[in-house]
Scaffold this motif. Structure first.
Motif, PDB file in Angstrom:
ATOM      1  N   LEU A 158      44.000  49.867  51.418  1.00  0.00           N
ATOM      2  CA  LEU A 158      43.524  49.831  52.804  1.00  0.00           C
ATOM      3  C   LEU A 158      43.151  51.230  53.282  1.00  0.00           C
ATOM      4  CD1 LEU A 158      46.067  47.327  54.433  1.00  0.00           C
ATOM      5  CD2 LEU A 158      43.605  46.957  54.150  1.00  0.00           C
ATOM      6  N   GLU A 159      44.004  52.204  53.004  1.00  0.00           N
ATOM      7  CA  GLU A 159      43.741  53.579  53.434  1.00  0.00           C
ATOM      8  C   GLU A 159      42.472  54.120  52.784  1.00  0.00           C
ATOM      9  OE1 GLU A 159      48.235  55.251  54.396  1.00  0.00           O
ATOM     10  OE2 GLU A 159      47.393  55.519  52.383  1.00  0.00           O
ATOM     11  N   ARG A 160      42.298  53.864  51.499  1.00  0.00           N
ATOM     12  CA  ARG A 160      41.120  54.390  50.806  1.00  0.00           C
ATOM     13  C   ARG A 160      39.837  53.694  51.242  1.00  0.00           C
ATOM     14  NH1 ARG A 160      41.531  53.236  45.515  1.00  0.00           N
ATOM     15  NH2 ARG A 160      43.554  52.204  45.556  1.00  0.00           N
ATOM     16  N   ALA A 161      39.978  52.479  51.764  1.00  0.00           N
ATOM     17  CA  ALA A 161      38.807  51.756  52.284  1.00  0.00           C
ATOM     18  C   ALA A 161      38.531  52.108  53.742  1.00  0.00           C
ATOM     19  CB  ALA A 161      39.018  50.247  52.140  1.00  0.00           C
ATOM     20  N   GLY A 162      39.393  52.970  54.336  1.00  0.00           N
ATOM     21  CA  GLY A 162      39.206  53.365  55.731  1.00  0.00           C
ATOM     22  C   GLY A 162      39.618  52.290  56.716  1.00  0.00           C
ATOM     23  N   LYS A 163      40.485  51.392  56.285  1.00  0.00           N
ATOM     24  CA  LYS A 163      40.911  50.286  57.143  1.00  0.00           C
ATOM     25  C   LYS A 163      42.317  50.551  57.683  1.00  0.00           C
ATOM     26  CE  LYS A 163      38.171  46.861  54.598  1.00  0.00           C
ATOM     27  NZ  LYS A 163      38.213  45.621  53.762  1.00  0.00           N
ATOM     28  N   PRO A 164      42.641  49.994  58.848  1.00  0.00           N
ATOM     29  CA  PRO A 164      43.983  50.198  59.417  1.00  0.00           C
ATOM     30  C   PRO A 164      45.065  49.486  58.597  1.00  0.00           C
ATOM     31  CG  PRO A 164      42.744  48.605  60.727  1.00  0.00           C
ATOM     32  CD  PRO A 164      41.781  49.175  59.740  1.00  0.00           C
ATOM     33  N   VAL A 165      46.248  50.086  58.584  1.00  0.00           N
ATOM     34  CA  VAL A 165      47.384  49.489  57.886  1.00  0.00           C
ATOM     35  C   VAL A 165      48.210  48.726  58.915  1.00  0.00           C
ATOM     36  CG1 VAL A 165      49.458  49.928  56.530  1.00  0.00           C
ATOM     37  CG2 VAL A 165      47.426  51.373  56.221  1.00  0.00           C
ATOM     38  N   PRO A 166      48.357  47.387  58.760  1.00  0.00           N
ATOM     39  CA  PRO A 166      49.125  46.595  59.734  1.00  0.00           C
ATOM     40  C   PRO A 166      50.560  47.101  59.865  1.00  0.00           C
ATOM     41  CG  PRO A 166      47.929  45.172  58.203  1.00  0.00           C
ATOM     42  CD  PRO A 166      47.821  46.562  57.656  1.00  0.00           C
ATOM     43  N   LEU A 167      51.130  46.954  61.049  1.00  0.00           N
ATOM     44  CA  LEU A 167      52.489  47.427  61.295  1.00  0.00           C
ATOM     45  C   LEU A 167      53.524  46.829  60.347  1.00  0.00           C
ATOM     46  CD1 LEU A 167      52.621  47.638  65.195  1.00  0.00           C
ATOM     47  CD2 LEU A 167      52.757  49.528  63.556  1.00  0.00           C
ATOM     48  N   PRO A 168      53.471  45.513  60.051  1.00  0.00           N
ATOM     49  CA  PRO A 168      54.460  44.965  59.113  1.00  0.00           C
ATOM     50  C   PRO A 168      54.379  45.639  57.735  1.00  0.00           C
ATOM     51  CG  PRO A 168      53.384  43.202  60.317  1.00  0.00           C
ATOM     52  CD  PRO A 168      52.618  44.445  60.637  1.00  0.00           C
ATOM     53  N   LEU A 169      53.145  45.925  57.279  1.00  0.00           N
ATOM     54  CA  LEU A 169      52.983  46.586  55.986  1.00  0.00           C
ATOM     55  C   LEU A 169      53.507  48.021  56.043  1.00  0.00           C
ATOM     56  CD1 LEU A 169      51.995  46.490  53.076  1.00  0.00           C
ATOM     57  CD2 LEU A 169      49.706  47.127  53.882  1.00  0.00           C
ATOM     58  N   LYS A 170      53.290  48.712  57.167  1.00  0.00           N
ATOM     59  CA  LYS A 170      53.833  50.062  57.333  1.00  0.00           C
ATOM     60  C   LYS A 170      55.358  50.048  57.225  1.00  0.00           C
ATOM     61  CE  LYS A 170      50.294  52.275  60.224  1.00  0.00           C
ATOM     62  NZ  LYS A 170      50.025  52.869  61.563  1.00  0.00           N
ATOM     63  N   ALA A 171      55.979  49.050  57.849  1.00  0.00           N
ATOM     64  CA  ALA A 171      57.440  48.949  57.818  1.00  0.00           C
ATOM     65  C   ALA A 171      57.930  48.664  56.403  1.00  0.00           C
ATOM     66  CB  ALA A 171      57.900  47.854  58.768  1.00  0.00           C
ATOM     67  N   GLN A 172      57.230  47.764  55.707  1.00  0.00           N
ATOM     68  CA  GLN A 172      57.599  47.463  54.321  1.00  0.00           C
ATOM     69  C   GLN A 172      57.444  48.714  53.441  1.00  0.00           C
ATOM     70  OE1 GLN A 172      54.883  44.157  53.570  1.00  0.00           O
ATOM     71  NE2 GLN A 172      56.616  42.740  53.538  1.00  0.00           N
ATOM     72  N   HIS A 173      56.367  49.446  53.693  1.00  0.00           N
ATOM     73  CA  HIS A 173      56.115  50.631  52.874  1.00  0.00           C
ATOM     74  C   HIS A 173      57.186  51.694  53.099  1.00  0.00           C
ATOM     75  CE1 HIS A 173      54.246  54.464  51.623  1.00  0.00           C
ATOM     76  NE2 HIS A 173      53.756  53.720  50.655  1.00  0.00           N
TER      77      HIS A 173
ATOM     78  N   LEU B 241      64.241  45.600  38.836  1.00  0.00           N
ATOM     79  CA  LEU B 241      62.848  45.392  38.421  1.00  0.00           C
ATOM     80  C   LEU B 241      62.079  44.633  39.502  1.00  0.00           C
ATOM     81  CD1 LEU B 241      60.656  45.666  36.275  1.00  0.00           C
ATOM     82  CD2 LEU B 241      61.474  43.510  35.259  1.00  0.00           C
ATOM     83  N   LYS B 242      62.718  43.645  40.108  1.00  0.00           N
ATOM     84  CA  LYS B 242      62.051  42.902  41.188  1.00  0.00           C
ATOM     85  C   LYS B 242      61.727  43.823  42.361  1.00  0.00           C
ATOM     86  CE  LYS B 242      64.002  38.322  40.209  1.00  0.00           C
ATOM     87  NZ  LYS B 242      64.896  37.243  40.710  1.00  0.00           N
ATOM     88  N   LEU B 243      62.682  44.699  42.720  1.00  0.00           N
ATOM     89  CA  LEU B 243      62.447  45.658  43.793  1.00  0.00           C
ATOM     90  C   LEU B 243      61.297  46.594  43.438  1.00  0.00           C
ATOM     91  CD1 LEU B 243      63.264  47.118  46.442  1.00  0.00           C
ATOM     92  CD2 LEU B 243      64.879  48.476  45.059  1.00  0.00           C
ATOM     93  N   PHE B 244      61.269  47.040  42.194  1.00  0.00           N
ATOM     94  CA  PHE B 244      60.225  47.957  41.738  1.00  0.00           C
ATOM     95  C   PHE B 244      58.852  47.297  41.849  1.00  0.00           C
ATOM     96  CE2 PHE B 244      57.662  49.834  38.259  1.00  0.00           C
ATOM     97  CZ  PHE B 244      57.690  51.165  38.653  1.00  0.00           C
ATOM     98  N   HIS B 245      58.727  46.078  41.366  1.00  0.00           N
ATOM     99  CA  HIS B 245      57.434  45.373  41.421  1.00  0.00           C
ATOM    100  C   HIS B 245      57.026  45.089  42.867  1.00  0.00           C
ATOM    101  CE1 HIS B 245      56.787  45.202  37.228  1.00  0.00           C
ATOM    102  NE2 HIS B 245      57.654  44.232  36.937  1.00  0.00           N
ATOM    103  N   TRP B 246      57.988  44.773  43.714  1.00  0.00           N
ATOM    104  CA  TRP B 246      57.678  44.568  45.140  1.00  0.00           C
ATOM    105  C   TRP B 246      57.137  45.853  45.750  1.00  0.00           C
ATOM    106  CZ3 TRP B 246      60.141  47.098  49.273  1.00  0.00           C
ATOM    107  CH2 TRP B 246      59.741  46.672  50.547  1.00  0.00           C
ATOM    108  N   ALA B 247      57.796  46.968  45.447  1.00  0.00           N
ATOM    109  CA  ALA B 247      57.343  48.261  45.971  1.00  0.00           C
ATOM    110  C   ALA B 247      55.942  48.581  45.462  1.00  0.00           C
ATOM    111  CB  ALA B 247      58.321  49.362  45.565  1.00  0.00           C
ATOM    112  N   GLU B 248      55.681  48.283  44.197  1.00  0.00           N
ATOM    113  CA  GLU B 248      54.340  48.503  43.643  1.00  0.00           C
ATOM    114  C   GLU B 248      53.289  47.733  44.441  1.00  0.00           C
ATOM    115  OE1 GLU B 248      54.294  49.313  38.899  1.00  0.00           O
ATOM    116  OE2 GLU B 248      54.863  47.297  39.511  1.00  0.00           O
ATOM    117  N   ARG B 249      53.559  46.464  44.699  1.00  0.00           N
ATOM    118  CA  ARG B 249      52.587  45.632  45.429  1.00  0.00           C
ATOM    119  C   ARG B 249      52.355  46.183  46.831  1.00  0.00           C
ATOM    120  NH1 ARG B 249      55.627  41.572  42.863  1.00  0.00           N
ATOM    121  NH2 ARG B 249      56.795  41.120  44.765  1.00  0.00           N
ATOM    122  N   VAL B 250      53.435  46.571  47.496  1.00  0.00           N
ATOM    123  CA  VAL B 250      53.329  47.113  48.856  1.00  0.00           C
ATOM    124  C   VAL B 250      52.545  48.433  48.833  1.00  0.00           C
ATOM    125  CG1 VAL B 250      54.656  48.153  50.743  1.00  0.00           C
ATOM    126  CG2 VAL B 250      55.410  45.990  49.736  1.00  0.00           C
ATOM    127  N   GLY B 251      52.879  49.291  47.883  1.00  0.00           N
ATOM    128  CA  GLY B 251      52.200  50.577  47.785  1.00  0.00           C
ATOM    129  C   GLY B 251      50.718  50.429  47.512  1.00  0.00           C
TER     130      GLY B 251
END
Length: 611
Positions: A322-337, A306-316
């Motif tokens: 960010l993508e829908r706002a037309g903003k760049p996705v930081p590299l650390p967030l890309k790696a987490q995603h 459940l903790k992993l699931f909620h973490w994935a939700e937050r990352v997603g």
């Protein structure tokens, strides 16, 4: 590649004259390619090419002509969604006649009324259950000269089989080989194509008159922006008796993609894994149910999963926003995603076959929270908007041009404006030509030179995306003078309560809002298995202290998202889910709000006793 607005209009303007021309044009263009696939009784799937579909439709159309069906006469289909429904509907239109749609759940009295009001001459019936309704009402249906059974018992006289009709068509074609082409050529854009009956305020269904031009326009308008290609694969389960199902068919004819057909709702999840479609149309309830099942399973797992699931939700969600706002996705967030996608989201997508490019949600409002959750998981749910009276579609999002929380932009060739009271008005080729035999109702719905008064409240944002607020008749005012849009609250609740099936918010002229809640039977069974109540009845489980405590927490979480005057002060969980069979849900899975409020008025009144 994006298609310019000018080119989209050109595509729409150069559409086929009628559905028969559209269909046979597709047969000529895509002959050997797959058109449809469908399951047999043993769950084995079979395919039809466009050429094969063309041959069957031609024989069925000729069979109808042999029976004496004349142009624009009505032929009804009383059946769930299946390959025979589609071929029969195409044959009716190819013969120059008009399809009267009848939901298989329709009770005998309403079936008789619809067939009588439409003056349907022939009825395609799915099985013995539908044939029985027709036999019960036969004395009131003197104009029905034949019943054609997809399956079930026949009598060789009034009730014949589909195979017998095909044989009649083959014999007629031997002497009149060009009869179907002649009927298609004689059918004009304004010829009646479909009568779809929708519930009226008097309780009697109203027949919406939709002409061939409505459907050829809808197919061209959905196809024009390049939303779909000939290499897509659709999974179609939606009721073909509903306008949403029919517009998917005419879009298929315009584009040429194949379609897997099976209207059995319990088979959807299983079939998605087998068919592996690239897109599907659905009502919001399908997404709510899938969301509730996935989230509910994770909450029952608990612990590290459940903790992993909620973490994935937050990352997603971070990446999605960010993508829908037309903003760049930081590299650390890309790696987490990438990690979240591999461990969690890919498994979610696999539940839908793993190849879906997008879903199209229509027929009712979809919770913004649920749409955003799916996008975070890599599944795009586009919303569309329209009514039976607009041949289903009038507005839709596009994979390259969407905004969650809106239903997109109007179709090319369709005009949409907002009246001074906030009501959405629509004008265009897809708008009905009135209600059958109801001149006064037609005049009140079609105002100011053809604008359809939709009964929905909405607004355009600054960029031209349409947002639906609620049904005009569903908005209510509390006794304190505050307006409440119930569907907004109900959608938000389904996003916080994985157990939820339906919520009906009440409060017109009351001091506060209350709600009737029903729980999803599958989710209830899963909860019971994890809480020592396996094998107990639905009624026992939903009234248990554990479930009641969970719903109380979910209502509290919901209230934290609402304005003070919108919060749910009192609520009750009903001892059964709402259903089509009970008359509380429409076949397109919309709640019949007034029916539910009347049926449970004692519960609702009890909330306010002494208030």
């Amino acid at each position: 590649m994006a298609v310019s607005e000018a080119d989209q209009l050109l595509i729409v303007q150069n559409r086929a004259r009628n559905v028969g021309e559209l269909f046979f044009g597709r047969v000529e263009a895509s002959g050997p390619r797959e058109a449809f696939r469908y399951p047999d009784a043993d769950e084995n799937w079979h395919s039809l090419t466009w050429n094969q579909a063309g041959e069957q439709v031609t024989k069925l159309a000729a069979g109808l002509v042999a029976l004496g069906i004349e142009p624009e006469e009505r032929v009804a289909i009383a059946s769930g969604t299946r390959i025979e429904w589609i071929l029969s509907d195409l044959a009716i239109n190819a013969a120059g006649a008009a399809t009267t749609t009848v939901y298989p759940s329709t009770v005998t009295t309403d079936v008789v009324y619809i067939l009588s009001d439409s003056e349907s001459r022939v009825v395609f019936a799915e099985d013995d259950a539908q044939i029985a309704k027709l036999r019960d009402g036969r004395s009131e249906l003197p104009q029905v000269m034949k019943v054609v059974a997809f399956e079930g018992e026949t009598d060789g006289d009034w009730v014949i089989s589909l195979e017998e009709l095909i044989a009649e068509g083959e014999k007629y074609l031997a002497d009149h080989p060009g009869v179907v082409q002649e009927r298609v050529a004689a059918t004009g854009p304004e010829s009646l194509a479909t009568l779809i009956y929708t519930s009226g305020t008097t309780g009697r269904p109203k027949g919406v008159r939709l002409v061939h031009d409505c459907w050829t326009y809808e197919g061209a308008a959905v196809a024009a922006p390049g939303l779909l290609t000939i290499d897509d694969l659709e999974y179609r389960w939606l009721p073909m008796a509903h306008s949403f199902g029919k517009v998917l068919l005419t879009t298929q004819l315009a584009v040429g993609f194949p379609c897997a057909v099976d209207g059995r709702v319990p088979k959807i999840v299983e079939n998605l894994a087998v068919v592996r479609p690239t897109f599907m149309g659905a009502a919001p309830r399908i997404f709510e149910k899938a969301y509730g099942r996935i989230v509910g399973m994770m909450e029952e797992e608990g612990g590290a999963k459940l903790k992993l699931f909620h973490w994935a939700e937050r990352v997603g969600l971070q990446k999605s926003r960010l993508e829908r706002a037309g903003k760049p996705v930081p590299l650390p967030l890309k790696a987490q995603h990438a990690v979240a996608d591999k461990l969690v989201f890919s498994k979610v997508r696999d539940r839908f076959g793993g190849r879906v490019r997008f879903f199209i949600s229509g027929a009712a409002a979809l919770s913004t929270d649920i749409a955003e959750w799916f996008h975070a998981a890599g599944i795009l749910v586009l919303e569309g908007y329209g009514l039976t009276e607009t041949s289903a579609g009038a507005v839709v999002g596009h994979p390259d041009d969407f905004r969650i929380g809106t239903v997109g932009r109007p179709f090319p060739g369709t005009e949409v404006k907002i009246a001074t009271d906030g009501e959405i008005l629509i004008k265009g080729p897809g708008v009905m030509r009135g209600y059958h035999n109801l001149e006064s109702e037609s005049a009140s719905a079609l105002v100011d030179d053809g604008w359809l008064a939709t009964g929905d409240i909405g607004e355009f944002d600054a960029d031209g995306y349409l947002r639906i607020t609620d049904r005009k008749k569903d908005l209510f005012k509390t006794s304190g003078g505050k307006y409440v849009a119930p569907s907004h609250i109900e959608g938000a609740f389904k996003a916080v309560c994985p157990l939820a099936s339906q919520m009906v918010v009440h409060g017109n002229d009351r001091k506060f809002c209350s709600a009737l809640i029903t729980l999803d039977p599958d989710a209830v069974d899963a909860w019971a298995a994890n809480h020592g109540m396996e094998g107990k009845s639905y009624q026992e489980i939903v009234s248990s202290p554990g479930i009641q405590q969970q719903i109380a927490q979910d209502v509290e979480e919901l209230n934290a998202k609402l304005n003070p005057w919108e919060t749910i002060k009192k609520w009750a969980v009903l001892d059964h889910d709402l259903s089509i069979e009970s008359g509380e849900i429409t076949p397109s899975m919309k709640v019949k709000r007034r029916v539910v409020e009347d049926r449970y008025s004692d519960v609702l009144d009890g909330f306010y006793a002494g208030a």
